[in-house]
Design a protein around this motif. Structure first.
Motif, PDB file in Angstrom:
ATOM      1  N   ASN A 121       0.839  -1.193   0.000  1.00 27.51           N
ATOM      2  CA  ASN A 121       0.000   0.000   0.000  1.00 27.51           C
ATOM      3  C   ASN A 121       0.876   1.246   0.000  1.00 27.51           C
ATOM      4  O   ASN A 121       1.681   1.439   0.904  1.00 27.51           O
ATOM      5  CB  ASN A 121      -0.907  -0.017   1.245  1.00 27.51           C
ATOM      6  N   ASP A 122       0.712   2.085  -0.994  1.00 27.26           N
ATOM      7  CA  ASP A 122       1.480   3.330  -1.047  1.00 27.26           C
ATOM      8  C   ASP A 122       0.676   4.508  -0.512  1.00 27.26           C
ATOM      9  O   ASP A 122       1.087   5.643  -0.623  1.00 27.26           O
ATOM     10  CB  ASP A 122       1.941   3.620  -2.473  1.00 27.26           C
ATOM     11  N   GLY A 123      -0.474   4.239   0.057  1.00 24.49           N
ATOM     12  CA  GLY A 123      -1.296   5.303   0.621  1.00 24.49           C
ATOM     13  C   GLY A 123      -2.559   5.507  -0.177  1.00 24.49           C
ATOM     14  O   GLY A 123      -2.797   4.861  -1.183  1.00 24.49           O
ATOM     15  N   ASN A 124      -3.341   6.420   0.282  1.00 25.66           N
ATOM     16  CA  ASN A 124      -4.615   6.724  -0.361  1.00 25.66           C
ATOM     17  C   ASN A 124      -4.449   7.880  -1.332  1.00 25.66           C
ATOM     18  O   ASN A 124      -3.615   8.753  -1.133  1.00 25.66           O
ATOM     19  CB  ASN A 124      -5.655   7.103   0.692  1.00 25.66           C
ATOM     20  N   ARG A 125      -5.269   7.852  -2.331  1.00 24.14           N
ATOM     21  CA  ARG A 125      -5.264   8.955  -3.281  1.00 24.14           C
ATOM     22  C   ARG A 125      -5.887  10.179  -2.613  1.00 24.14           C
ATOM     23  O   ARG A 125      -6.871  10.087  -1.912  1.00 24.14           O
ATOM     24  CB  ARG A 125      -6.047   8.577  -4.530  1.00 24.14           C
ATOM     25  N   SER A 126      -5.322  11.316  -2.860  1.00 20.08           N
ATOM     26  CA  SER A 126      -5.794  12.551  -2.265  1.00 20.08           C
ATOM     27  C   SER A 126      -7.072  13.020  -2.963  1.00 20.08           C
ATOM     28  O   SER A 126      -7.214  12.876  -4.174  1.00 20.08           O
ATOM     29  CB  SER A 126      -4.711  13.614  -2.404  1.00 20.08           C
ATOM     30  N   PHE A 127      -7.981  13.605  -2.202  1.00 18.39           N
ATOM     31  CA  PHE A 127      -9.198  14.158  -2.803  1.00 18.39           C
ATOM     32  C   PHE A 127      -8.886  15.397  -3.634  1.00 18.39           C
ATOM     33  O   PHE A 127      -9.631  15.760  -4.516  1.00 18.39           O
ATOM     34  CB  PHE A 127     -10.235  14.505  -1.736  1.00 18.39           C
ATOM     35  N   THR A 128      -7.773  16.045  -3.336  1.00 19.85           N
ATOM     36  CA  THR A 128      -7.402  17.210  -4.126  1.00 19.85           C
ATOM     37  C   THR A 128      -6.563  16.800  -5.326  1.00 19.85           C
ATOM     38  O   THR A 128      -6.195  17.638  -6.139  1.00 19.85           O
ATOM     39  CB  THR A 128      -6.610  18.227  -3.283  1.00 19.85           C
ATOM     40  N   GLU A 129      -6.231  15.501  -5.437  1.00 22.36           N
ATOM     41  CA  GLU A 129      -5.508  14.923  -6.566  1.00 22.36           C
ATOM     42  C   GLU A 129      -4.223  15.676  -6.888  1.00 22.36           C
ATOM     43  O   GLU A 129      -3.904  15.930  -8.029  1.00 22.36           O
ATOM     44  CB  GLU A 129      -6.412  14.847  -7.796  1.00 22.36           C
ATOM     45  N   GLU A 153     -20.138  22.543 -10.389  1.00 23.15           N
ATOM     46  CA  GLU A 153     -18.801  22.047 -10.040  1.00 23.15           C
ATOM     47  C   GLU A 153     -17.703  22.659 -10.901  1.00 23.15           C
ATOM     48  O   GLU A 153     -16.625  22.986 -10.410  1.00 23.15           O
ATOM     49  CB  GLU A 153     -18.781  20.523 -10.167  1.00 23.15           C
ATOM     50  N   LYS A 154     -17.946  22.821 -12.181  1.00 23.50           N
ATOM     51  CA  LYS A 154     -16.925  23.361 -13.082  1.00 23.50           C
ATOM     52  C   LYS A 154     -16.568  24.810 -12.768  1.00 23.50           C
ATOM     53  O   LYS A 154     -15.487  25.275 -13.114  1.00 23.50           O
ATOM     54  CB  LYS A 154     -17.371  23.226 -14.529  1.00 23.50           C
ATOM     55  N   CYS A 155     -17.461  25.513 -12.100  1.00 23.21           N
ATOM     56  CA  CYS A 155     -17.202  26.904 -11.746  1.00 23.21           C
ATOM     57  C   CYS A 155     -16.510  27.049 -10.396  1.00 23.21           C
ATOM     58  O   CYS A 155     -15.985  28.120 -10.084  1.00 23.21           O
ATOM     59  CB  CYS A 155     -18.520  27.685 -11.699  1.00 23.21           C
ATOM     60  N   VAL A 156     -16.504  26.009  -9.607  1.00 22.91           N
ATOM     61  CA  VAL A 156     -15.917  26.059  -8.261  1.00 22.91           C
ATOM     62  C   VAL A 156     -14.404  25.984  -8.379  1.00 22.91           C
ATOM     63  O   VAL A 156     -13.857  25.088  -9.015  1.00 22.91           O
ATOM     64  CB  VAL A 156     -16.458  24.902  -7.385  1.00 22.91           C
ATOM     65  N   LYS A 157     -13.715  26.918  -7.749  1.00 24.75           N
ATOM     66  CA  LYS A 157     -12.248  26.961  -7.781  1.00 24.75           C
ATOM     67  C   LYS A 157     -11.624  26.564  -6.443  1.00 24.75           C
ATOM     68  O   LYS A 157     -10.442  26.268  -6.384  1.00 24.75           O
ATOM     69  CB  LYS A 157     -11.761  28.367  -8.152  1.00 24.75           C
ATOM     70  N   LYS A 162     -10.386  24.389  -3.556  1.00 22.61           N
ATOM     71  CA  LYS A 162     -10.005  22.969  -3.483  1.00 22.61           C
ATOM     72  C   LYS A 162     -10.757  22.226  -2.385  1.00 22.61           C
ATOM     73  O   LYS A 162     -11.066  21.049  -2.546  1.00 22.61           O
ATOM     74  CB  LYS A 162      -8.504  22.831  -3.275  1.00 22.61           C
ATOM     75  N   VAL A 163     -11.033  22.888  -1.289  1.00 20.01           N
ATOM     76  CA  VAL A 163     -11.773  22.233  -0.206  1.00 20.01           C
ATOM     77  C   VAL A 163     -13.189  21.911  -0.664  1.00 20.01           C
ATOM     78  O   VAL A 163     -13.681  20.795  -0.468  1.00 20.01           O
ATOM     79  CB  VAL A 163     -11.793  23.113   1.063  1.00 20.01           C
ATOM     80  N   ALA A 164     -13.842  22.870  -1.296  1.00 19.54           N
ATOM     81  CA  ALA A 164     -15.193  22.639  -1.799  1.00 19.54           C
ATOM     82  C   ALA A 164     -15.197  21.528  -2.853  1.00 19.54           C
ATOM     83  O   ALA A 164     -16.076  20.659  -2.851  1.00 19.54           O
ATOM     84  CB  ALA A 164     -15.771  23.929  -2.388  1.00 19.54           C
ATOM     85  N   LEU A 165     -14.207  21.532  -3.730  1.00 18.98           N
ATOM     86  CA  LEU A 165     -14.107  20.479  -4.746  1.00 18.98           C
ATOM     87  C   LEU A 165     -13.885  19.103  -4.122  1.00 18.98           C
ATOM     88  O   LEU A 165     -14.437  18.109  -4.583  1.00 18.98           O
ATOM     89  CB  LEU A 165     -12.983  20.788  -5.733  1.00 18.98           C
ATOM     90  N   SER A 166     -13.099  19.051  -3.050  1.00 21.66           N
ATOM     91  CA  SER A 166     -12.874  17.755  -2.399  1.00 21.66           C
ATOM     92  C   SER A 166     -14.160  17.249  -1.752  1.00 21.66           C
ATOM     93  O   SER A 166     -14.435  16.047  -1.788  1.00 21.66           O
ATOM     94  CB  SER A 166     -11.735  17.838  -1.382  1.00 21.66           C
ATOM     95  N   PHE A 167     -14.966  18.140  -1.188  1.00 16.60           N
ATOM     96  CA  PHE A 167     -16.262  17.728  -0.636  1.00 16.60           C
ATOM     97  C   PHE A 167     -17.187  17.212  -1.736  1.00 16.60           C
ATOM     98  O   PHE A 167     -17.886  16.213  -1.555  1.00 16.60           O
ATOM     99  CB  PHE A 167     -16.948  18.880   0.110  1.00 16.60           C
ATOM    100  N   ILE A 168     -17.180  17.887  -2.875  1.00 13.97           N
ATOM    101  CA  ILE A 168     -18.007  17.440  -4.002  1.00 13.97           C
ATOM    102  C   ILE A 168     -17.557  16.055  -4.460  1.00 13.97           C
ATOM    103  O   ILE A 168     -18.382  15.163  -4.695  1.00 13.97           O
ATOM    104  CB  ILE A 168     -17.947  18.452  -5.171  1.00 13.97           C
ATOM    105  N   ARG A 169     -16.235  15.846  -4.581  1.00 11.57           N
ATOM    106  CA  ARG A 169     -15.713  14.530  -4.995  1.00 11.57           C
ATOM    107  C   ARG A 169     -16.098  13.448  -3.989  1.00 11.57           C
ATOM    108  O   ARG A 169     -16.484  12.345  -4.375  1.00 11.57           O
ATOM    109  CB  ARG A 169     -14.208  14.595  -5.167  1.00 11.57           C
TER     110      ARG A 169
END
Length: 149
Positions: A82-90, A130-134, A136-143
């Motif tokens: 296991n190399d870890g989890n993928r980040s929500f912020t990618e 979603e495409k208008c959101v800049k 990163k925290v909000a985008l990670s919640f959406i993901r």
């Protein structure tokens, strides 16, 4: 780490925590290192770092990952690394690197996410935009919300 002495001290400290310390050396200098923790037939790569500024032409990360993989999966018969989890912020491409260069594969798991009722409502309302959101925290919640459905 600058010297073999500090490397040896780090190995002793890691062993006390149940971790195994790996290193790539060039002369007396450590140009890459990794820390692994083994338990229940799984190896967690706690961390791995490389000195790319000075030694990038040697590809120290390739050698480090190759030898760790060969040792744990081949010689020790460990089933999962296991190399870890993928980040929500990618922001990390570690998983892509391991898949492309070493034939790793993704192991998916179900994501259970529970939001407060008001936060879930806000997320549901902003998903169409979603495409208008800049942010990163909000985008990670959406993901998280989309991946958990």
């Amino acid at each position: 780490m600058k010297s073999f002495e500090s490397w040896a001290r780090g190995m002793r400290n890691a062993a006390e925590r149940g971790e195994e310390f790996w290193g790539v050396f060039y002369g007396d200098a450590i140009i890459a290192y990794g820390v692994a923790k083994v338990y229940d037939g799984i190896v967690d790569l706690v961390t791995w770092k490389c000195n790319y500024e000075k030694y990038k032409n040697f590809y120290p990360s390739y050698g480090l990952v190759y030898k760790m993989t060969e040792y744990y999966l081949g010689k020790q018969g460990i089933k999962y690394l296991n190399d870890g989890n993928r980040s929500f912020t990618e922001h990390s491409y570690v998983q892509d690197f391991l898949i492309k260069k070493f034939g790793y594969r993704k192991a998916f798991t179900k994501l259970n996410v529970y939001f407060k009722w008001w936060l879930k409502l806000v997320i549901i309302l902003i998903v169409p935009f979603e495409k208008c959101v800049k942010n990163k925290v909000a985008l990670s919640f959406i993901r998280m919300y989309k991946w958990s459905r």
